[in-house]
Enzyme design. Structure first.
Site, PDB file in Angstrom:
ATOM      1  N   CYS B 143       0.847  -1.209   0.000  1.00  0.00           N
ATOM      2  CA  CYS B 143       0.000   0.000   0.000  1.00  0.00           C
ATOM      3  C   CYS B 143       0.882   1.258   0.000  1.00  0.00           C
ATOM      4  O   CYS B 143       1.704   1.418  -0.896  1.00  0.00           O
ATOM      5  CB  CYS B 143      -0.949  -0.042   1.193  1.00  0.00           C
ATOM      6  SG  CYS B 143      -2.255   1.188   1.103  1.00  0.00           S
ATOM      7  N   ASP B 300      -9.821  -5.327  -5.330  1.00  0.00           N
ATOM      8  CA  ASP B 300      -9.378  -4.259  -4.418  1.00  0.00           C
ATOM      9  C   ASP B 300     -10.166  -2.978  -4.658  1.00  0.00           C
ATOM     10  O   ASP B 300     -10.092  -2.391  -5.748  1.00  0.00           O
ATOM     11  CB  ASP B 300      -7.874  -4.024  -4.652  1.00  0.00           C
ATOM     12  CG  ASP B 300      -7.237  -3.237  -3.532  1.00  0.00           C
ATOM     13  OD1 ASP B 300      -7.972  -2.563  -2.794  1.00  0.00           O
ATOM     14  OD2 ASP B 300      -6.000  -3.298  -3.409  1.00  0.00           O
ATOM     15  N   HIS B 329      -8.014  -5.795  -0.794  1.00  0.00           N
ATOM     16  CA  HIS B 329      -6.781  -5.081  -0.473  1.00  0.00           C
ATOM     17  C   HIS B 329      -5.966  -5.796   0.614  1.00  0.00           C
ATOM     18  O   HIS B 329      -4.744  -5.908   0.524  1.00  0.00           O
ATOM     19  CB  HIS B 329      -7.155  -3.671  -0.016  1.00  0.00           C
ATOM     20  CG  HIS B 329      -6.007  -2.738   0.104  1.00  0.00           C
ATOM     21  ND1 HIS B 329      -5.305  -2.271  -0.966  1.00  0.00           N
ATOM     22  CD2 HIS B 329      -5.419  -2.169   1.198  1.00  0.00           C
ATOM     23  CE1 HIS B 329      -4.347  -1.442  -0.559  1.00  0.00           C
ATOM     24  NE2 HIS B 329      -4.401  -1.375   0.756  1.00  0.00           N
TER      25      HIS B 329
END
Lengths: 235, 355
Positions: B143, B300, B329
């Site tokens: 991320c 996601d 995610h």
């Protein structure tokens, strides 16, 4: 409870139908909500809400901050800005320490070879001591000296020398006095004195200092003092 | 007369369920249990080294550094025994390090990507190299952690970074239609300066709300119904408990970094355009030469696949690959797919490049 048992329990659950309906409804609701939050309208509405909240909060926040700042300054106390500055300085010091730590690591790596060399040297010295132990050396030396003494005992040598001198005197006397019979009793000693091929007649006139014959001198010089010295030198 | 025991049993079951529900909702599950030791700190950041399971000879030569996002705890990488990516790697002979950014305080509000990528990351990597005795390192960024590692890899291509793994990396912000966060933070509706002026750092609760609001029904309703339906199943309850413990432990993002995320990336897509400046230095992705694996979660909602795909066309790596996994995610690294697909694939890819 195993998963199979859990499955059986669910199958016999009278609420199962209700759950299925509920889940179907939730799926539908979820899709609609995802579409909703993805819309411009939602973005605009949520942005407006946040903006209103922040706008309503701003006057109170500013007043609170000003009051707090004045109060702290009046009491001579550090403000949040001071603390933030201090924290920044501490972080900078930490970074410099970290860089120094890294430099020390590099230096340590460079030093390691010389340390290894010292260790190696010390190891060699230890090996050397083990190879030629001084006590053993001393014992060996003493033994050699004893052997030397045994090889050429001085008393025997002296006795032999005395005998040779007396024989020599007798020979000299027999030359000056022409009485042939007097030489007869010392005849057995003659081979010792003259060694192999030399006749006693030829060796007798060649006198050496100290009254010795050349053969006796040669034996004394070759056997006695040279050998131990040579051995010590070799060690 | 036969009804009485049945009713009693039903009450006992109900009481037991309520007890479980109360425990799960009000307590924290033990997470991040894999043995580790603290080896380095800088400000709030901490570098951990996991205790190796394999001997030095059996270990992979190149160490691995894990870098998670700025606004959540990295314990998701080591959720619980038997369901831990870290444990999985350690057992397979990797020398694993984890960089925990820590919880920024008000005094850290000015920390930017510049500081994270040029002060914190290089030093942490230097420490990893010193401790492992190897001049090369593999980095896995997830991320926001993937943004930071990508910037670092492009700015410092000669620092010994051999392998770079990006998980659900939000790098490309050009497709505005698919970016819900982008729409919410559009300059027409969202005044980032006003938010930072009010809070200093971006509160973790607000970020958490934003992430959950992308799928509001799943996160606020279905998630709890799933727990209620499975209160008699200890496996599901404990997994839920661990996940909930991690989710609710949100941390703020520094104001300056959040400002960069919105202005430089979400609004102007400067990284992909090659316009991003870090301490005056332009981030040129073509300078990134490390072996690259990009893992994309097909479902996601936070980082749609379109944000992670185009990086492969920009980098200078000769060895580059995309791996797509079904899942969300976070789900791709902790769900069922993680054990069977994501972890083994990453391990194989990394193992072949860690000799």
């Amino acid at each position: 409870m195993s998963e199979a048992e859990a499955g059986n329990t669910n199958q016999s659950d009278p609420m199962e139908t209700f759950r299925e309906m509920r889940n179907a409804y939730l799926d539908l609701w979820s899709k609609n909500m995802i579409e909703l939050v993805n819309s411009e309208g939602y973005a605009q509405a949520s942005g407006a809400m946040l903006d209103n909240y922040l706008s309503s909060l701003a006057p109170f926040r500013e007043t609170f901050e000003k009051t707090m700042l004045q109060t702290l300054q009046q009491f001579g106390l550090p403000t949040s800005v001071d603390f933030a500055g201090l924290a920044g300085r501490l972080t900078n010091i930490e970074m410099r320490l970290d860089d120094m730590d890294a430099k020390l690591d590099r230096i340590e790596k460079l030093i390691v070879p010389s340390q290894q060399f010292n260790e190696l040297n010390a190891k060699l010295e230890r090996i050397e001591k083990l190879t030629v132990p001084s006590q053993q050396f001393n014992e060996l030396n003493a033994k050699l000296e004893r052997i030397e003494r045994l090889t050429v005992p001085s008393q025997q040598f002296n006795e032999l020398n005395t005998k040779l001198d007396s024989i020599e005197k007798l020979v000299m006397r027999s030359r000056s006095e022409p009485i042939q019979q007097k030489t007869a009793p010392v005849a057995p000693e003659a081979p010792k004195q003259t060694a192999a091929a030399k006749p006693p007649v030829q060796t007798a006139p060649v006198r050496q200092p100290g009254g010795r014959t050349p053969d006796a001198v040669q034996r004394a010089t070759t056997v006695k003092p040279t050998q131990p010295t040579a051995r010590r030198g070799a060690k | 007369m036969a009804q009485a025991p049945v009713v009693t049993d039903q009450y006992a079951i109900l009481a037991q369920r309520l007890q479980t529900l109360t425990r799960v909702m009000t307590t924290n599950a033990p997470i991040a249990q894999t043995p580790k030791q603290l080896v380095w700190t800088l400000n709030k950041a901490k570098l951990y080294r996991y205790v190796p399971a394999a001997s030095h000879e059996e270990r992979h030569r190149v160490p691995l550094l894990l870098i998670f996002a700025l606004m959540n705890r990295p314990s998701i990488l080591d959720l619980r025994p038997g369901n831990s990516f870290v444990e999985f790697l350690v057992q397979r002979g990797y020398d694993v390090y984890l960089l925990d950014w820590g919880v920024p305080g008000p005094e850290d509000k000015n920390l930017k990507f510049d500081d994270y990528t040029l002060d914190y990351l290089p030093r942490a990597i230097r420490k990893v190299k010193t401790l492992s005795g190897v001049e090369e390192v593999s980095v896995l960024g997830w991320c926001i952690g993937a943004i930071l590692t990508t910037i670092y890899a492009a700015l410092r291509p000669d620092d010994g970074l051999r392998n770079l793994i990006l998980l659900t990396a939000p790098l490309d912000f050009s497709n505005k239609e698919k970016l819900t966060f982008g729409r919410w933070t559009d300059e027409k509706y969202f005044d980032v300066d006003k938010v930072i002026a009010a809070f200093g750092n971006m509160p973790g609760e607000m970020i958490d709300y934003g992430a959950k609001a992308l799928k509001p029904v799943e996160n606020y309703i279905s998630n709890y119904l799933k727990l209620y339906d499975n209160l008699d199943n200890p496996q599901i309850v404990e997994a839920w408990h661990a996940m909930n413990t991690w989710i609710k432990d949100t941390i703020p993002m520094t104001g300056a970094a959040f400002h960069q995320l919105i202005i430089d990336l979400y609004r102007n897509d400067r990284l992909m355009k090659g316009e991003l400046l870090i301490r005056g230095e332009r981030v040129d992705l073509s300078r990134l030469r490390a072996n690259l694996l990009t893992v994309i979660a097909e479902g996601d909602h936070i980082t749609p696949p379109c944000q992670s795909e185009s990086i492969l066309d920009k980098v200078g790596s000769s060895d580059r690959e995309i791996f797509r996994v079904k899942g969300g995610h976070i789900g791709i690294m902790v769900g069922n797919a993680a054990h069977t697909r994501t972890w083994p694939y990453i391990e194989r890819w990394l193992g072949a490049r860690s000799k």
